[in-house]
Design an enzyme around this catalytic site. Sequence first.
Site, PDB file in Angstrom:
ATOM      1  N   ALA A  18       0.834  -1.207   0.000  1.00  0.00           N
ATOM      2  CA  ALA A  18       0.000   0.000   0.000  1.00  0.00           C
ATOM      3  C   ALA A  18       0.863   1.249   0.000  1.00  0.00           C
ATOM      4  O   ALA A  18       1.937   1.277   0.599  1.00  0.00           O
ATOM      5  CB  ALA A  18      -0.908  -0.025   1.227  1.00  0.00           C
ATOM      6  N   SER A  23      -9.991  -8.790   4.685  1.00  0.00           N
ATOM      7  CA  SER A  23      -9.466  -9.254   5.969  1.00  0.00           C
ATOM      8  C   SER A  23      -9.439 -10.769   6.032  1.00  0.00           C
ATOM      9  O   SER A  23     -10.291 -11.439   5.458  1.00  0.00           O
ATOM     10  CB  SER A  23     -10.328  -8.734   7.121  1.00  0.00           C
ATOM     11  OG  SER A  23      -9.890  -9.326   8.334  1.00  0.00           O
ATOM     12  N   LYS A  50     -12.497  -1.122   6.941  1.00  0.00           N
ATOM     13  CA  LYS A  50     -11.424  -2.104   7.140  1.00  0.00           C
ATOM     14  C   LYS A  50     -10.400  -1.573   8.148  1.00  0.00           C
ATOM     15  O   LYS A  50      -9.895  -2.305   9.001  1.00  0.00           O
ATOM     16  CB  LYS A  50     -10.737  -2.434   5.806  1.00  0.00           C
ATOM     17  CG  LYS A  50      -9.454  -3.266   5.917  1.00  0.00           C
ATOM     18  CD  LYS A  50      -9.707  -4.605   6.550  1.00  0.00           C
ATOM     19  CE  LYS A  50      -8.579  -5.621   6.542  1.00  0.00           C
ATOM     20  NZ  LYS A  50      -7.208  -5.280   6.535  1.00  0.00           N
ATOM     21  N   HIS A  91     -11.947  -1.917  11.502  1.00  0.00           N
ATOM     22  CA  HIS A  91     -11.871  -3.355  11.811  1.00  0.00           C
ATOM     23  C   HIS A  91     -10.497  -3.693  12.398  1.00  0.00           C
ATOM     24  O   HIS A  91     -10.384  -4.366  13.422  1.00  0.00           O
ATOM     25  CB  HIS A  91     -12.133  -4.159  10.531  1.00  0.00           C
ATOM     26  CG  HIS A  91     -11.685  -5.593  10.577  1.00  0.00           C
ATOM     27  ND1 HIS A  91     -10.353  -5.962  10.515  1.00  0.00           N
ATOM     28  CD2 HIS A  91     -12.376  -6.744  10.704  1.00  0.00           C
ATOM     29  CE1 HIS A  91     -10.256  -7.274  10.594  1.00  0.00           C
ATOM     30  NE2 HIS A  91     -11.469  -7.781  10.712  1.00  0.00           N
ATOM     31  N   ASN A  92      -9.446  -3.210  11.754  1.00  0.00           N
ATOM     32  CA  ASN A  92      -8.098  -3.509  12.255  1.00  0.00           C
ATOM     33  C   ASN A  92      -7.866  -2.859  13.614  1.00  0.00           C
ATOM     34  O   ASN A  92      -7.202  -3.437  14.476  1.00  0.00           O
ATOM     35  CB  ASN A  92      -7.047  -3.021  11.259  1.00  0.00           C
ATOM     36  CG  ASN A  92      -6.919  -3.946  10.069  1.00  0.00           C
ATOM     37  OD1 ASN A  92      -7.871  -4.619   9.712  1.00  0.00           O
ATOM     38  ND2 ASN A  92      -5.761  -3.973   9.454  1.00  0.00           N
ATOM     39  N   GLU A 100      -9.430  -4.930  16.084  1.00  0.00           N
ATOM     40  CA  GLU A 100      -8.569  -6.120  16.246  1.00  0.00           C
ATOM     41  C   GLU A 100      -7.447  -5.833  17.263  1.00  0.00           C
ATOM     42  O   GLU A 100      -7.147  -6.670  18.113  1.00  0.00           O
ATOM     43  CB  GLU A 100      -8.006  -6.471  14.866  1.00  0.00           C
ATOM     44  CG  GLU A 100      -7.119  -7.664  14.796  1.00  0.00           C
ATOM     45  CD  GLU A 100      -6.581  -7.832  13.356  1.00  0.00           C
ATOM     46  OE1 GLU A 100      -7.371  -7.788  12.392  1.00  0.00           O
ATOM     47  OE2 GLU A 100      -5.360  -7.992  13.210  1.00  0.00           O
ATOM     48  N   ARG A 107     -11.421  27.270  30.899  1.00  0.00           N
ATOM     49  CA  ARG A 107     -11.197  27.782  29.534  1.00  0.00           C
ATOM     50  C   ARG A 107     -11.686  29.222  29.423  1.00  0.00           C
ATOM     51  O   ARG A 107     -11.074  30.067  28.780  1.00  0.00           O
ATOM     52  CB  ARG A 107     -11.905  26.888  28.505  1.00  0.00           C
ATOM     53  CG  ARG A 107     -11.325  25.478  28.419  1.00  0.00           C
ATOM     54  CD  ARG A 107     -12.066  24.638  27.387  1.00  0.00           C
ATOM     55  NE  ARG A 107     -11.788  25.078  26.027  1.00  0.00           N
ATOM     56  CZ  ARG A 107     -12.675  25.568  25.196  1.00  0.00           C
ATOM     57  NH1 ARG A 107     -13.939  25.683  25.574  1.00  0.00           N
ATOM     58  NH2 ARG A 107     -12.329  25.946  23.991  1.00  0.00           N
TER      59      ARG A 107
HETATM   60  P1  NDP Z   1       3.927  -9.018  -0.171  1.00  0.00           P
HETATM   61  O1  NDP Z   1       5.066  -8.340   0.503  1.00  0.00           O
HETATM   62  O2  NDP Z   1       3.834 -10.505  -0.093  1.00  0.00           O
HETATM   63  O3  NDP Z   1       3.937  -8.597  -1.721  1.00  0.00           O
HETATM   64  C1  NDP Z   1       4.089  -7.268  -2.098  1.00  0.00           C
HETATM   65  C2  NDP Z   1       3.686  -7.133  -3.562  1.00  0.00           C
HETATM   66  O4  NDP Z   1       3.725  -5.748  -3.904  1.00  0.00           O
HETATM   67  C3  NDP Z   1       4.631  -7.853  -4.521  1.00  0.00           C
HETATM   68  O5  NDP Z   1       3.876  -8.431  -5.544  1.00  0.00           O
HETATM   69  C4  NDP Z   1       5.490  -6.695  -5.042  1.00  0.00           C
HETATM   70  O6  NDP Z   1       6.024  -6.916  -6.329  1.00  0.00           O
HETATM   71  C5  NDP Z   1       4.454  -5.612  -5.110  1.00  0.00           C
HETATM   72  N1  NDP Z   1       5.044  -4.279  -5.216  1.00  0.00           N
HETATM   73  C6  NDP Z   1       5.723  -3.592  -4.282  1.00  0.00           C
HETATM   74  N2  NDP Z   1       6.100  -2.392  -4.756  1.00  0.00           N
HETATM   75  C7  NDP Z   1       5.634  -2.307  -6.033  1.00  0.00           C
HETATM   76  C8  NDP Z   1       5.680  -1.308  -7.039  1.00  0.00           C
HETATM   77  N3  NDP Z   1       6.271  -0.135  -6.816  1.00  0.00           N
HETATM   78  N4  NDP Z   1       5.086  -1.577  -8.212  1.00  0.00           N
HETATM   79  C9  NDP Z   1       4.481  -2.744  -8.445  1.00  0.00           C
HETATM   80  N5  NDP Z   1       4.395  -3.734  -7.529  1.00  0.00           N
HETATM   81  C10 NDP Z   1       4.968  -3.515  -6.331  1.00  0.00           C
HETATM   82  O7  NDP Z   1       2.606  -8.290   0.366  1.00  0.00           O
HETATM   83  P2  NDP Z   1       1.186  -8.884   0.804  1.00  0.00           P
HETATM   84  O8  NDP Z   1       0.664  -9.784  -0.248  1.00  0.00           O
HETATM   85  O9  NDP Z   1       1.260  -9.378   2.200  1.00  0.00           O
HETATM   86  O10 NDP Z   1       0.317  -7.538   0.866  1.00  0.00           O
HETATM   87  C11 NDP Z   1      -0.235  -6.926  -0.281  1.00  0.00           C
HETATM   88  C12 NDP Z   1      -1.264  -5.930   0.182  1.00  0.00           C
HETATM   89  O11 NDP Z   1      -2.276  -6.603   0.928  1.00  0.00           O
HETATM   90  C13 NDP Z   1      -0.738  -4.842   1.123  1.00  0.00           C
HETATM   91  O12 NDP Z   1      -1.404  -3.646   0.863  1.00  0.00           O
HETATM   92  C14 NDP Z   1      -1.124  -5.368   2.489  1.00  0.00           C
HETATM   93  O13 NDP Z   1      -1.229  -4.342   3.440  1.00  0.00           O
HETATM   94  C15 NDP Z   1      -2.464  -5.992   2.181  1.00  0.00           C
HETATM   95  N6  NDP Z   1      -2.950  -6.988   3.124  1.00  0.00           N
HETATM   96  C16 NDP Z   1      -2.129  -7.924   3.654  1.00  0.00           C
HETATM   97  C17 NDP Z   1      -2.614  -8.852   4.560  1.00  0.00           C
HETATM   98  C18 NDP Z   1      -1.713  -9.902   5.115  1.00  0.00           C
HETATM   99  O14 NDP Z   1      -2.162 -10.621   6.029  1.00  0.00           O
HETATM  100  N7  NDP Z   1      -0.501 -10.054   4.615  1.00  0.00           N
HETATM  101  C19 NDP Z   1      -4.022  -8.864   4.959  1.00  0.00           C
HETATM  102  C20 NDP Z   1      -4.827  -7.890   4.299  1.00  0.00           C
HETATM  103  C21 NDP Z   1      -4.292  -6.983   3.434  1.00  0.00           C
HETATM  104  P3  NDP Z   1       7.512  -7.545  -6.513  1.00  0.00           P
HETATM  105  O15 NDP Z   1       7.325  -9.032  -6.423  1.00  0.00           O
HETATM  106  O16 NDP Z   1       7.912  -7.112  -7.873  1.00  0.00           O
HETATM  107  O17 NDP Z   1       8.390  -7.000  -5.433  1.00  0.00           O
END
Ligand code: NDP
Length: 484
Positions: A78, A130, A184, A187-188, A191, A452
């Site tokens: 994000a 989530s 969301k 929610h967090n 949590e 105040r």
């Molecule tokens: P990961 O660290 O496993 O993966 C990150 C991903 O982001 C990779 O595919 C990476 O690509 C990509 N990425 C990072 N920077 C860029 C960029 N500049 N341009 C294009 N792609 C990019 O993360 P998660 O899967 O854990 O999390 C992904 C999202 O989901 C986040 O927003 C997270 O907050 C949210 N989330 C996570 C939860 C969890 O339990 N993990 C739960 C709910 C939401 P590359 O492979 O090329 O580096």
Amino acid sequence: ASADIGVYGLGVMGANLARNLARNGYRVAVTNRSAARTEKLVAAHGDGSEGVFVPAADIDRFVASLERPRVAIIMVLAGAATDEVMEQLAARMEPGDIIVDCGNSLFTDTIRREAWARARGLHFVGAGVSGGEEGALWGPSIMPGGTPESYDRLGPMFEKISAHYQGQPCCAHIGADGAGHFVKMVHNGIEYADMQVIAEAYDLLRHGLDAAPATLADVFASWNEGELDSYLIEITAEVLRQVDAPTGTPLVDLIVDRASQKGTGKWTVQTALDLAVPVTGIGEATFARGASSGVRQREAARALDGHAGGFGIDSSDPGARDAFIEDVRQALYASKIVAYSQGFDMIAEGAAAHGWDIDKGGLASIWRAGCIIRAAFLDDITRAYAARPDLPLLLAAEPFATRIQQAVPSLRRVVALAAVAGVPVPVFASSLSYFDTIRSPRLPAALIQGQRDFFGSHTYHRIDRPGTFHTLWAQEGRPEEQWG
Ligand code: NDP
């Protein structure tokens, strides 16, 4: 074009969401910034047994493979990455296409992105997801914002891949633009509070009963059979039961006692301050994580004498022991009611501030499965809002009103005992103070208004007369002036 939907970003969450979609019969275009992740996903799961993946080596081919109107999910880190990917997708899409951000984005970013996309004729949907990686794979709770038209296209797919509670999908359209990411975020935050109250209960039982983690695992497992039935209580029992094999020590005793955070608790508290909604449970839980990680400060304070007394519980007396365990259970339940009541207050205020028509009972219902705070408790919240959608305060509505009044004597005893024994219970204590604050017919806020007005001529209102008043405090005997 050969894919029903696409997923850009194949990290932990994106890959599992793509597999969930494929398993449910959708043809899923997949791509990632670095091709290795796409290749890995296809090598591991692309044999057709999990459904159809349409791998794309680059974003041009990814967009070209989507059927119109196109739906592309972004699941990347994000922040700036989401903007980059959104802009790249938008440049290749056509009016009516839908970009969905399933990452943990800040809702104000989502509001901005939705306006940006709308100006280009595109739909932008910020969807809270989530349930962690298992949820993404087997059924998360999904909270999409955006336009109703975008939900017409997305809803059936998301409802199919979401968790289900008694046959009902844990996915519903939350409201326009940032509404999904807003709920969301809350929610967090909830949590965080939920985890902290469980931790406080554990700490009290551990010290008060001088009990081993495995014994407390049984206590939490038994609590999970009753009204506290929830995923977090369930995993607490499992964590407490875990023994480190090489040392034979309970694993919880080997884990460094500094809680980390990724920022959604902080966002909730920051936003709550902007909305002027007291979310004391979430706030204290977030600060407690920060305090636990304050290595320098904890080191400096370690030698201070807290003049703590004992608990005075005779743990060899089963009656005394059981009474204490029950008091702690009730205290936990009361604090949980407060935290959720505050969280739903925040959702009501956020909805009012941003013009979202959020169905709070419906929201509680989609948190009943798939997500981390899933709990039997949410059923009662759904029912309370079904009976009265514009509830002014959840904890004053049944069944919570009855339950919190039953539980509050225990909460008082537990907070008092913790204070004497020197065990920190920030959320238990603040929940009790909040309860006493809002039920109080008269608060010392009257004195604050006097102060105040004294130092800043900030004026006050009177209980006996309409109007705005200012007193010439320093000049005795002068009649008060009335302003406004
Ligand atoms: P990961 O660290 O496993 O993966 C990150 C991903 O982001 C990779 O595919 C990476 O690509 C990509 N990425 C990072 N920077 C860029 C960029 N500049 N341009 C294009 N792609 C990019 O993360 P998660 O899967 O854990 O999390 C992904 C999202 O989901 C986040 O927003 C997270 O907050 C949210 N989330 C996570 C939860 C969890 O339990 N993990 C739960 C709910 C939401 P590359 O492979 O090329 O580096």
